[in-house]
Design an enzyme around this catalytic site. Structure first.
Site, mmCIF file in Angstrom:
data_model
loop_
_atom_site.group_PDB
_atom_site.id
_atom_site.type_symbol
_atom_site.label_atom_id
_atom_site.label_comp_id
_atom_site.label_asym_id
_atom_site.label_seq_id
_atom_site.Cartn_x
_atom_site.Cartn_y
_atom_site.Cartn_z
ATOM 1 N N CYS A 113 0.818 -1.224 0.000
ATOM 2 C CA CYS A 113 0.000 0.000 0.000
ATOM 3 C C CYS A 113 0.847 1.268 0.000
ATOM 4 O O CYS A 113 0.332 2.353 -0.266
ATOM 5 C CB CYS A 113 -0.943 -0.001 1.186
ATOM 6 S SG CYS A 113 -1.975 -1.462 1.220
ATOM 7 N N HIS A 254 -3.478 6.963 2.385
ATOM 8 C CA HIS A 254 -3.860 5.649 1.843
ATOM 9 C C HIS A 254 -5.240 5.297 2.406
ATOM 10 O O HIS A 254 -5.517 5.516 3.576
ATOM 11 C CB HIS A 254 -2.826 4.596 2.245
ATOM 12 C CG HIS A 254 -3.279 3.196 2.003
ATOM 13 N ND1 HIS A 254 -3.782 2.787 0.786
ATOM 14 C CD2 HIS A 254 -3.333 2.115 2.821
ATOM 15 C CE1 HIS A 254 -4.111 1.503 0.863
ATOM 16 N NE2 HIS A 254 -3.860 1.080 2.084
ATOM 17 N N ASN A 284 -10.148 -0.348 -0.765
ATOM 18 C CA ASN A 284 -8.691 -0.365 -0.600
ATOM 19 C C ASN A 284 -8.063 -0.913 -1.878
ATOM 20 O O ASN A 284 -8.172 -2.104 -2.165
ATOM 21 C CB ASN A 284 -8.311 -1.228 0.607
ATOM 22 C CG ASN A 284 -6.806 -1.240 0.866
ATOM 23 O OD1 ASN A 284 -6.006 -0.855 0.020
ATOM 24 N ND2 ASN A 284 -6.418 -1.698 2.045
HETATM 25 O O1 UT7 Z 1 -4.062 -1.666 3.354
HETATM 26 C C1 UT7 Z 1 -3.144 -1.634 4.385
HETATM 27 C C2 UT7 Z 1 -3.130 -2.823 5.277
HETATM 28 N N1 UT7 Z 1 -4.400 -3.180 5.786
HETATM 29 C C3 UT7 Z 1 -5.018 -2.490 6.760
HETATM 30 O O2 UT7 Z 1 -4.574 -1.470 7.196
HETATM 31 C C4 UT7 Z 1 -6.266 -3.121 7.295
HETATM 32 C C5 UT7 Z 1 -6.414 -2.772 8.728
HETATM 33 N N2 UT7 Z 1 -7.491 -3.503 9.351
HETATM 34 C C6 UT7 Z 1 -8.806 -3.214 9.213
HETATM 35 O O3 UT7 Z 1 -9.170 -2.347 8.454
HETATM 36 C C7 UT7 Z 1 -9.784 -3.922 10.107
HETATM 37 O O4 UT7 Z 1 -9.059 -4.685 11.042
HETATM 38 C C8 UT7 Z 1 -10.784 -4.846 9.356
HETATM 39 C C9 UT7 Z 1 -11.788 -4.009 8.588
HETATM 40 C C10 UT7 Z 1 -10.038 -5.770 8.425
HETATM 41 C C11 UT7 Z 1 -11.560 -5.684 10.360
HETATM 42 O O5 UT7 Z 1 -12.209 -4.837 11.291
HETATM 43 P P1 UT7 Z 1 -12.038 -5.099 12.868
HETATM 44 O O6 UT7 Z 1 -12.892 -4.118 13.541
HETATM 45 O O7 UT7 Z 1 -10.576 -5.083 13.180
HETATM 46 O O8 UT7 Z 1 -12.661 -6.534 13.035
HETATM 47 P P2 UT7 Z 1 -12.020 -7.838 13.690
HETATM 48 O O9 UT7 Z 1 -11.088 -8.494 12.738
HETATM 49 O O10 UT7 Z 1 -11.526 -7.530 15.076
HETATM 50 O O11 UT7 Z 1 -13.306 -8.737 13.833
HETATM 51 C C12 UT7 Z 1 -14.404 -8.355 14.686
HETATM 52 C C13 UT7 Z 1 -15.560 -9.281 14.395
HETATM 53 C C14 UT7 Z 1 -15.177 -10.759 14.390
HETATM 54 O O12 UT7 Z 1 -16.258 -11.498 14.921
HETATM 55 P P3 UT7 Z 1 -16.253 -12.016 16.446
HETATM 56 O O13 UT7 Z 1 -15.038 -12.892 16.569
HETATM 57 O O14 UT7 Z 1 -16.158 -10.772 17.280
HETATM 58 O O15 UT7 Z 1 -17.549 -12.739 16.580
HETATM 59 C C15 UT7 Z 1 -15.040 -11.067 12.926
HETATM 60 O O16 UT7 Z 1 -15.248 -12.427 12.643
HETATM 61 O O17 UT7 Z 1 -16.092 -8.998 13.101
HETATM 62 C C16 UT7 Z 1 -16.148 -10.217 12.347
HETATM 63 N N3 UT7 Z 1 -15.976 -9.888 10.937
HETATM 64 C C17 UT7 Z 1 -17.012 -9.594 10.135
HETATM 65 N N4 UT7 Z 1 -18.341 -9.541 10.357
HETATM 66 C C18 UT7 Z 1 -19.119 -9.215 9.333
HETATM 67 C C19 UT7 Z 1 -14.827 -9.811 10.216
HETATM 68 N N5 UT7 Z 1 -15.096 -9.464 8.950
HETATM 69 C C20 UT7 Z 1 -16.451 -9.350 8.885
HETATM 70 C C21 UT7 Z 1 -17.325 -9.016 7.830
HETATM 71 N N6 UT7 Z 1 -18.651 -8.961 8.091
HETATM 72 N N7 UT7 Z 1 -16.895 -8.750 6.581
#
Ligand code: UT7
Length: 327
Positions: A113, A254, A284
């Site tokens: 990125c 970004h 993204n």
């Molecule tokens: O491009 C440069 C590098 N990348 C980044 O900078 C990405 C940085 N990370 C993020 O943007 C976020 O971490 C994400 C958008 C990828 C995920 O958001 P989060 O708030 O960090 O979610 P999480 O991974 O902590 O997951 C929270 C919950 C989980 O469920 P439980 O275990 O709490 O029941 C996940 O399974 O959200 C669930 N989850 C979803 N639910 C609905 C993960 N993805 C989804 C989804 N829809 N698409």
């Protein structure tokens, strides 16, 4: 002092789109979750047979047309991408051929990125050292090709697109690229990777069956490191120029997650009107995201002559960077 200046921008987004509602039909997710957790509403997706170089070529053509510059006058083409057309040769060479830029040399850069920022720094060096006078710096991705549409934690985030800037030499006082800072840390390569498809783990049937040919991301761990890294590198580049966030007219970050951008803006005390957010419409797009946001801001009248623009990035795994440009 001789500097490199962005004289035009261009972009291209594939026609096909994938909405949050479409994704609800593909994985266990919802428009509400995606909107709240990422800020994304829609993504552009390349059609079958549409390669990264096709997107990059159209973005470059847009930038050339906007500057009224002939492709034969281009000295160098740098493509930042993690999704090249092929492992060999460089995507930049396909772009060169499509543009008919016979007098240029070209190559690719992979810094995920932050790729566009790394490419910009190289182009800046070429222009300052007289190795090239006119450089096309392109960020282009077809991330849909390495996205697992069975993995809800990644498939809602990534998208395709390309954007380009034309860099030229300027002797205008205090104009152009004023400073760039780049960082990487190889201690976190497991946070975001495509496990197969390289020399370590080639594309075998087992790799395909394990879905190791797609991006794997520890999203939350990546998220936690993002805001501080972006703040640190932004402060670093600004303080080298005896500047502070107060001197910034526009921040173009970004576009990884709206919450990351808002977290940075809040800490930097930058009001909404000084922050460009395009993640809702572009998602993204890795190396393409900053130039896409820059092109959008440019074409939508958000940038004025003389503006001080802060670009910053954070990405796999890990790379982060910031640049200050005077428009
Ligand atoms: O491009 C440069 C590098 N990348 C980044 O900078 C990405 C940085 N990370 C993020 O943007 C976020 O971490 C994400 C958008 C990828 C995920 O958001 P989060 O708030 O960090 O979610 P999480 O991974 O902590 O997951 C929270 C919950 C989980 O469920 P439980 O275990 O709490 O029941 C996940 O399974 O959200 C669930 N989850 C979803 N639910 C609905 C993960 N993805 C989804 C989804 N829809 N698409």
């Amino acid at each position: 002092m001789m500097r490199a200046k962005i004289v035009s921008t261009g972009s291209y987004l594939p026609e096909k789109t994938l909405t949050n509602r479409d994704l609800e039909q593909m994985v266990d997710t919802s428009d509400e979750w995606i909107t709240q957790r990422t800020g994304i509403k829609v993504r552009h997706i390349a059609s079958d047979g549409e390669a990264t170089s096709d997107l990059a070529y159209k973005a470059a053509l847009d930038a050339l047309n906007n500057a009224n510059v002939d492709s034969m006058d281009i000295d160098a083409i740098i493509v930042a991408t993690v999704t090249p057309d092929k492992p060999l040769p460089a995507t930049a060479l396909f772009v060169q051929e499509k543009l008919g830029a016979k007098n240029a040399f070209g190559f690719d850069i992979n810094a995920a990125c932050s790729g566009f920022m790394y490419a910009l720094s190289v182009a800046d060096g070429y222009v300052r050292s007289n190795l090239a006078e006119k450089v096309l710096v392109i960020g282009a991705e077809t991330l849909s090709r390495i996205t697992d549409y069975k993995d809800r934690s990644t498939c809602v985030i990534f998208a395709d697109g390309a954007a380009c800037v034309l860099l030229e030499k300027t002797d205008e006082e205090n104009k152009g690229i004023l400073g760039i800072k780049l960082h990487s840390d190889g201690g976190y390569t497991d946070l975001m990777q495509v496990p197969a498809m390289g020399s370590l783990n080639p594309c075998t049937k087992q790799a395909i069956d394990n879905r190791d040919i797609y991006i794997k991301m520890k999203g939350n761990e990546t998220f936690k490191m993002s805001i501080r890294s972006i703040m640190d590198v932004s402060r670093e580049v600004l303080s080298d120029l005896d500047m502070d966030f107060e001197d910034v007219d526009l921040m173009i970050p970004h576009q990884a997650n709206k919450r990351i951008i808002e977290g940075v803006a809040k800490r930097a005390k930058l009001p909404d009107e000084k922050v460009v957010i395009t993640i809702d419409k572009h998602a993204n797009t890795s190396a393409a995201s900053i130039p896409l946001a820059l092109d959008w801001a440019n074409k939508n009248g958000k940038i004025k002559q003389g503006d001080t623009i802060l670009l910053n990035s954070f990405g796999a795994s890990l790379t982060w960077s910031a640049a200050v440009i005077r428009w």
